[in-house]
Design a protein around this motif. Structure first.
Motif, PDB file in Angstrom:
ATOM      1  N   GLY A   1     -45.026 -13.804   0.331  1.00 51.83           N
ATOM      2  CA  GLY A   1     -45.969 -12.892  -0.520  1.00 51.83           C
ATOM      3  C   GLY A   1     -47.493 -13.506  -0.085  1.00 51.83           C
ATOM      4  N   ALA A   2     -48.369 -12.817   0.081  1.00 53.68           N
ATOM      5  CA  ALA A   2     -49.917 -12.930   0.159  1.00 53.68           C
ATOM      6  C   ALA A   2     -50.388 -13.664  -0.801  1.00 53.68           C
ATOM      7  N   GLY A   3     -51.071 -14.882  -0.417  1.00 52.66           N
ATOM      8  CA  GLY A   3     -51.947 -15.811  -1.327  1.00 52.66           C
ATOM      9  C   GLY A   3     -50.365 -16.656  -1.994  1.00 52.66           C
ATOM     10  N   HIS A   4     -50.685 -16.916  -3.323  1.00 50.44           N
ATOM     11  CA  HIS A   4     -49.787 -17.755  -3.937  1.00 50.44           C
ATOM     12  C   HIS A   4     -49.836 -17.504  -5.325  1.00 50.44           C
ATOM     13  N   GLY A   5     -48.816 -17.954  -6.219  1.00 50.23           N
ATOM     14  CA  GLY A   5     -48.834 -17.647  -7.804  1.00 50.23           C
ATOM     15  C   GLY A   5     -47.910 -16.466  -8.060  1.00 50.23           C
ATOM     16  N   PRO A   6     -48.017 -15.768  -9.317  1.00 50.60           N
ATOM     17  CA  PRO A   6     -47.184 -14.885  -9.685  1.00 50.60           C
ATOM     18  C   PRO A   6     -47.457 -13.453  -8.753  1.00 50.60           C
ATOM     19  N   LEU A   7     -48.654 -13.294  -8.378  1.00 51.23           N
ATOM     20  CA  LEU A   7     -48.632 -11.800  -7.881  1.00 51.23           C
ATOM     21  C   LEU A   7     -48.210 -11.946  -6.490  1.00 51.23           C
ATOM     22  N   ALA A   8     -48.211 -13.094  -5.707  1.00 51.30           N
ATOM     23  CA  ALA A   8     -47.545 -13.242  -4.503  1.00 51.30           C
ATOM     24  C   ALA A   8     -45.881 -13.229  -4.669  1.00 51.30           C
ATOM     25  N   ALA A   9     -45.460 -13.857  -5.810  1.00 54.14           N
ATOM     26  CA  ALA A   9     -44.195 -13.941  -5.974  1.00 54.14           C
ATOM     27  C   ALA A   9     -43.427 -12.259  -6.347  1.00 54.14           C
ATOM     28  N   THR A  10     -44.252 -11.729  -6.915  1.00 62.30           N
ATOM     29  CA  THR A  10     -43.951 -10.453  -7.362  1.00 62.30           C
ATOM     30  C   THR A  10     -43.796  -9.487  -6.024  1.00 62.30           C
TER      31      THR A  10
ATOM     32  N   SER B   1     -42.872 -11.001  -2.920  1.00 58.32           N
ATOM     33  CA  SER B   1     -41.816 -11.576  -2.332  1.00 58.32           C
ATOM     34  C   SER B   1     -40.403 -11.065  -3.036  1.00 58.32           C
ATOM     35  N   ARG B   2     -40.572 -11.295  -4.375  1.00 55.05           N
ATOM     36  CA  ARG B   2     -39.371 -10.620  -5.072  1.00 55.05           C
ATOM     37  C   ARG B   2     -38.747  -9.150  -4.816  1.00 55.05           C
ATOM     38  N   ARG B   3     -39.798  -8.398  -4.773  1.00 50.33           N
ATOM     39  CA  ARG B   3     -39.574  -6.874  -4.572  1.00 50.33           C
ATOM     40  C   ARG B   3     -39.158  -6.825  -3.041  1.00 50.33           C
ATOM     41  N   ALA B   4     -39.454  -7.652  -2.071  1.00 48.37           N
ATOM     42  CA  ALA B   4     -38.771  -7.349  -0.723  1.00 48.37           C
ATOM     43  C   ALA B   4     -37.524  -7.979  -0.722  1.00 48.37           C
ATOM     44  N   VAL B   5     -37.111  -9.004  -1.916  1.00 50.05           N
ATOM     45  CA  VAL B   5     -35.647  -9.317  -1.938  1.00 50.05           C
ATOM     46  C   VAL B   5     -34.945  -8.190  -2.379  1.00 50.05           C
ATOM     47  N   ARG B   6     -35.336  -7.678  -3.373  1.00 51.98           N
ATOM     48  CA  ARG B   6     -34.589  -6.608  -3.963  1.00 51.98           C
ATOM     49  C   ARG B   6     -34.349  -5.398  -3.104  1.00 51.98           C
ATOM     50  N   VAL B   7     -35.278  -5.024  -2.335  1.00 54.62           N
ATOM     51  CA  VAL B   7     -34.924  -3.965  -1.455  1.00 54.62           C
ATOM     52  C   VAL B   7     -34.104  -4.385  -0.436  1.00 54.62           C
ATOM     53  N   PHE B   8     -34.336  -5.551   0.220  1.00 51.03           N
ATOM     54  CA  PHE B   8     -33.489  -5.982   1.194  1.00 51.03           C
ATOM     55  C   PHE B   8     -31.869  -6.029   0.674  1.00 51.03           C
ATOM     56  N   CYS B   9     -31.520  -6.395  -0.781  1.00 54.26           N
ATOM     57  CA  CYS B   9     -30.348  -6.388  -1.080  1.00 54.26           C
ATOM     58  C   CYS B   9     -29.867  -5.212  -1.287  1.00 54.26           C
ATOM     59  N   GLU B  10     -30.734  -3.818  -1.278  1.00 55.14           N
ATOM     60  CA  GLU B  10     -30.133  -2.939  -1.379  1.00 55.14           C
ATOM     61  C   GLU B  10     -29.676  -2.060  -0.232  1.00 55.14           C
ATOM     62  N   GLY B  11     -29.494  -2.685   0.821  1.00 56.00           N
ATOM     63  CA  GLY B  11     -29.010  -2.285   1.963  1.00 56.00           C
ATOM     64  C   GLY B  11     -27.351  -1.468   1.846  1.00 56.00           C
ATOM     65  N   PRO B  12     -26.809  -1.320   2.926  1.00 48.83           N
ATOM     66  CA  PRO B  12     -26.927  -2.187   4.106  1.00 48.83           C
ATOM     67  C   PRO B  12     -27.852  -1.270   4.868  1.00 48.83           C
ATOM     68  N   TRP B  13     -28.254  -2.101   5.992  1.00 46.98           N
ATOM     69  CA  TRP B  13     -29.153  -1.619   7.020  1.00 46.98           C
ATOM     70  C   TRP B  13     -28.597  -1.622   8.305  1.00 46.98           C
ATOM     71  N   SER B  14     -28.917  -0.485   9.139  1.00 47.60           N
ATOM     72  CA  SER B  14     -28.345  -0.366  10.313  1.00 47.60           C
ATOM     73  C   SER B  14     -29.086  -1.210  11.549  1.00 47.60           C
ATOM     74  N   SER B  15     -30.140  -1.708  11.106  1.00 49.10           N
ATOM     75  CA  SER B  15     -30.731  -2.697  12.101  1.00 49.10           C
ATOM     76  C   SER B  15     -31.738  -3.595  11.270  1.00 49.10           C
ATOM     77  N   PRO B  16     -32.342  -4.925  11.822  1.00 51.90           N
ATOM     78  CA  PRO B  16     -33.319  -5.508  10.999  1.00 51.90           C
ATOM     79  C   PRO B  16     -34.500  -4.514  11.193  1.00 51.90           C
ATOM     80  N   THR B  17     -34.951  -3.854  12.304  1.00 50.82           N
ATOM     81  CA  THR B  17     -36.040  -3.133  12.299  1.00 50.82           C
ATOM     82  C   THR B  17     -36.089  -1.938  11.122  1.00 50.82           C
TER      83      THR B  17
END
Length: 344
Positions: free
Chosen positions: A187-196, A198-214
């Motif tokens: 996440g850009a920078g650091h602290g709670p806003l950066a964590a927000t 990166s955690r959204r990225a985790v949530r989206v990633f775990c919602e897959g499956p994905w046909s490819s990394p792209t």
């Protein structure tokens, strides 16, 4: 046609507590933090005591013999329980004879004298890696009730900058059929806003499956709009083809490391959630015995894994700890994920 394995987002281990061990009083802090965390996770009295014994022994060894010793308490949650890892990392002097130190009752000079051998008995799973002059990594994993442990084939470590209580980096790991998919977001920078972000990225990633990394990176890029954004990288390890496909935006570094070489993977410029070129995936060979490493710029890119030390055959948590110890930048959040192909 055989059954298709359900996609699974593996538990991401939370690095709950980092404790620097430099003075005798630090050992008590390690023991109290470890036993307190075990109690909060629902461990019984006997199990809590065993965690305390191991934490005390590891902390005492760090305080008396090591340089720049750290204890990391890690929690991995599944649908049914939470397990606890006690990870001890230092910069030296290393152990010349690990097999001797693994014997019950062997003391390295005034510690509890239970030896690393007893630590392996009390823990459900443990690992030790040491290089003379470089340092030692010891990890012990505990479940609430004794459960035979096994080595992992993928895991990560995160560390927040300075006195921040949250890390702006995050990672996640998916298993889809026999393929293993890794994601790191800085996440850009650091602290709670950066964590927000990166955690959204985790949530989206775990919602897959994905046909490819792209496809995964493109979706994360769209979903991070409205946040600070960040850098993101996704790698898919495929045992059928012995390859890894990688796609990324920003400064997530990816490498394929073998005993003979280290090959960097291409991550395109940009900021996920803000601006990015068309995302592209790149394929790389992943020979037997190789590992894939993804990390944020909280680690410098000037690291090497000495094949002669045996570290490449160690558990991924050990490799990740060695990399963070040797290449970590203290002026930034840091994350590193290490994976190898599961045994067929």
């Amino acid at each position: 046609m055989g059954a298709v394995e359900r996609p699974e987002c593996l538990p991401t281990t939370e690095d709950a507590v980092w404790i620097r061990v430099e003075e005798a009083s630090s050992v008590g802090a390690v023991r109290r933090a470890a036993t307190g965390l075990a109690q909060r996770l629902g461990f019984g009295g006997t199990r809590v005591a065993e965690v305390g014994i191991v934490a005390t022994e590891l902390g005492t060894n760090l305080q008396r013999h090591a340089r720049e010793g750290m204890v990391v308490l890690r929690v991995a949650r599944t649908d049914t329980e939470a397990s606890l890892e006690v990870l001890a990392v230092d910069r030296g002097p290393g152990i010349a004879d690990v097999s001797r130190t693994m014997r019950d009752g062997h003391s390295t000079g005034g510690t509890l004298g239970i030896g690393l051998g007893a630590i392996t008995r009390l823990a459900d799973w443990s690992a030790v890696h040491s290089e003379v002059g470089a340092g030692t990594v010891v990890v012990a994993r505990f479940h609430p009730a004794r459960t035979p442990g096994t080595a992992q084939y993928a895991t990560g470590i995160t560390r927040a900058i300075g006195s921040e209580t949250v890390c702006g980096d995050a990672y996640a790991i998916r298993r889809e059929d026999q393929r293993l998919v890794l994601m790191v977001c800085d996440g850009a920078g650091h602290g709670p806003l950066a964590a927000t972000a990166s955690r959204r990225a985790v949530r989206v990633f775990c919602e897959g499956p994905w046909s490819s990394p792209t496809v995964a990176v493109e979706r994360i890029h769209r979903e991070l709009m409205g946040t600070r954004g960040g850098a993101v990288g996704v790698a898919e390890l495929n045992p059928a083809t012995q390859t890894v496909r990688y796609a990324g935006i920003g400064n997530i570094a990816g490498s394929v490391v073998t005993p003979a070489s280290r090959r960097g993977m291409v991550c395109l410029p940009g900021i996920a959630g803000h601006r990015a070129r068309s995302v592209r995936g790149f394929d790389y060979p992943l020979p037997h015995g190789g590992v894939v490493v993804l990390h944020s710029d909280g680690l410098t890119d000037r690291w090497q894994l000495d094949p002669g030390s045996g570290v490449l055959s160690a558990d991924p948590v050990v490799i990740a700890a060695v990399l963070l110890r040797d290449a970590g930048v203290r002026q930034d959040d840091a994350s590193v994920v290490v994976a190898r192909l599961p045994a067929p």
